[in-house]
Write an enzyme that holds these catalytic residues in place. Structure first.
Site, short mmCIF file in Angstrom:
data_model
loop_
_atom_site.label_atom_id
_atom_site.label_comp_id
_atom_site.label_asym_id
_atom_site.label_seq_id
_atom_site.Cartn_x
_atom_site.Cartn_y
_atom_site.Cartn_z
N GLY A 17 0.78 -1.23 0.00
CA GLY A 17 0.00 0.00 0.00
C GLY A 17 0.81 1.28 0.00
N SER A 18 2.07 1.22 -0.44
CA SER A 18 2.84 2.47 -0.44
C SER A 18 2.27 3.46 -1.46
CB SER A 18 4.33 2.20 -0.70
OG SER A 18 4.54 1.72 -2.00
N ASN A 19 1.74 2.96 -2.56
CA ASN A 19 1.11 3.88 -3.53
C ASN A 19 -0.19 4.43 -2.98
OD1 ASN A 19 2.61 4.10 -6.24
ND2 ASN A 19 2.80 1.94 -5.66
N MET B 160 -3.89 -7.34 -6.97
CA MET B 160 -3.33 -8.54 -7.58
C MET B 160 -4.41 -9.51 -8.08
SD MET B 160 -0.26 -7.76 -7.53
CE MET B 160 0.58 -9.25 -8.02
N ARG B 161 -5.42 -8.96 -8.67
CA ARG B 161 -6.49 -9.82 -9.17
C ARG B 161 -6.90 -9.30 -10.54
NH1 ARG B 161 -9.00 -13.83 -7.04
NH2 ARG B 161 -7.95 -13.65 -5.05
N LEU B 162 -7.00 -10.22 -11.48
CA LEU B 162 -7.38 -9.79 -12.82
C LEU B 162 -8.86 -9.45 -12.85
CD1 LEU B 162 -5.52 -12.30 -15.17
CD2 LEU B 162 -4.89 -9.97 -14.55
N ASN C 277 -4.03 2.20 -13.93
CA ASN C 277 -3.12 1.29 -13.22
C ASN C 277 -1.71 1.88 -13.23
OD1 ASN C 277 -2.24 -1.21 -12.02
ND2 ASN C 277 -1.45 -1.83 -14.02
N HIS D 26 2.32 0.62 -13.22
CA HIS D 26 3.14 -0.57 -13.46
C HIS D 26 4.61 -0.17 -13.38
CE1 HIS D 26 4.02 -4.57 -14.90
NE2 HIS D 26 4.94 -4.03 -15.67
C1 GRF Z 1 3.83 -1.30 -7.29
O1 GRF Z 1 5.15 -1.57 -7.66
C2 GRF Z 1 2.95 -1.13 -8.49
O2 GRF Z 1 3.61 -0.59 -9.58
C3 GRF Z 1 2.55 -2.54 -8.79
O3 GRF Z 1 2.36 -3.13 -7.52
C4 GRF Z 1 3.20 -2.48 -6.58
C5 GRF Z 1 2.35 -2.08 -5.42
O4 GRF Z 1 3.14 -1.57 -4.34
N1 GRF Z 1 1.38 -2.57 -9.64
P1 GRF Z 1 2.44 -0.93 -3.08
O5 GRF Z 1 1.48 -1.97 -2.51
O6 GRF Z 1 1.69 0.29 -3.54
O7 GRF Z 1 3.54 -0.60 -2.13
#
Ligand code: GRF
Length: 197
Positions: free
Chosen positions: A11-13, A89-91, A106, A108
């Protein structure tokens, strides 16, 4: 503008987006975190920032359609305008993605179309590339695919290890995800029209 973040892990993003909202750099209301993993660290982060957590576990539903319908109901309930996937992490099914096309994005950790998939940073590092980076894109029916909103790159130094590269990529993500969301909110970046089938 009502925003939802979907995440399954650290969840850092999520935190970077929540901070940008709090500081007014992203002019949106962060209404909900949608999470499919009851133990995910992102849940504690959301609770810490006062963002409502919507926990939707795939195993509680017989079919993916029912799982996604439960998510869609929450998106309606909270009148969500924009969905930011951040390590979800789910399509999502083509039907779900079509329904929200232009309103689901998204992040990436590579310069797409290079290094799609779940291990993009490691794959880029192992390939010995000199430049890699981060992509924010509209989500379409294909995995790690769709019109690009923002990309930023960085040089991989000879002294970099996988761990140091991961750290740099994540810092870049935390900078450009809020920027990309702002581009959408301000209307400076618009979703492309879909061709009629
Ligand atoms: C990130 O590297 C993002 O690009 C990828 O999954 C990771 C999620 O990291 N899709 P976080 O959970 O936000 O730390």
């Amino acid at each position: 503008m009502n925003l939802a973040v979907f995440a399954s892990g650290k969840g850092s993003n999520f935190s970077a987006i929540a901070k940008a909202v709090k500081e007014g750099r992203v002019k949106a209301k962060l209404k909900i975190l949608v999470c499919d993993q009851p133990q995910a660290a992102v849940i504690r982060r959301a609770q810490g920032t006062g963002v409502r957590v919507v926990l939707v576990c795939r195993r509680d539903f017989a079919r993916r359609l029912d799982f996604e319908t439960a998510i869609a109901e929450k998106l309606e309930e909270y009148r969500i305008d924009l969905i930011a996937l951040a390590g979800f992490m789910r399509l999502l099914s083509p039907g779900f993605v079509r329904r929200y096309f232009g309103r689901i994005i998204n992040i990436h950790p590579s310069l797409l179309p290079a290094f799609k998939g779940a291990h993009a940073i490691r794959d880029a590092f192992d390939a010995g590339v000199e430049v890699t980076g981060v992509t924010v894109h509209f989500v379409d029916e294909k995995v790690d695919h769709g019109p690009v909103i923002l990309q930023d790159g960085l040089l991989v130094k000879k002294s970099d290890t996988l761990a140091s590269l991961e750290k740099k990529i994540h810092l870049l993500e935390h900078r450009i995800y809020p920027q990309a969301i702002s581009l959408l909110i301000s209307g400076k970046c618009k979703a492309p029209r879909r061709k009629a089938k």
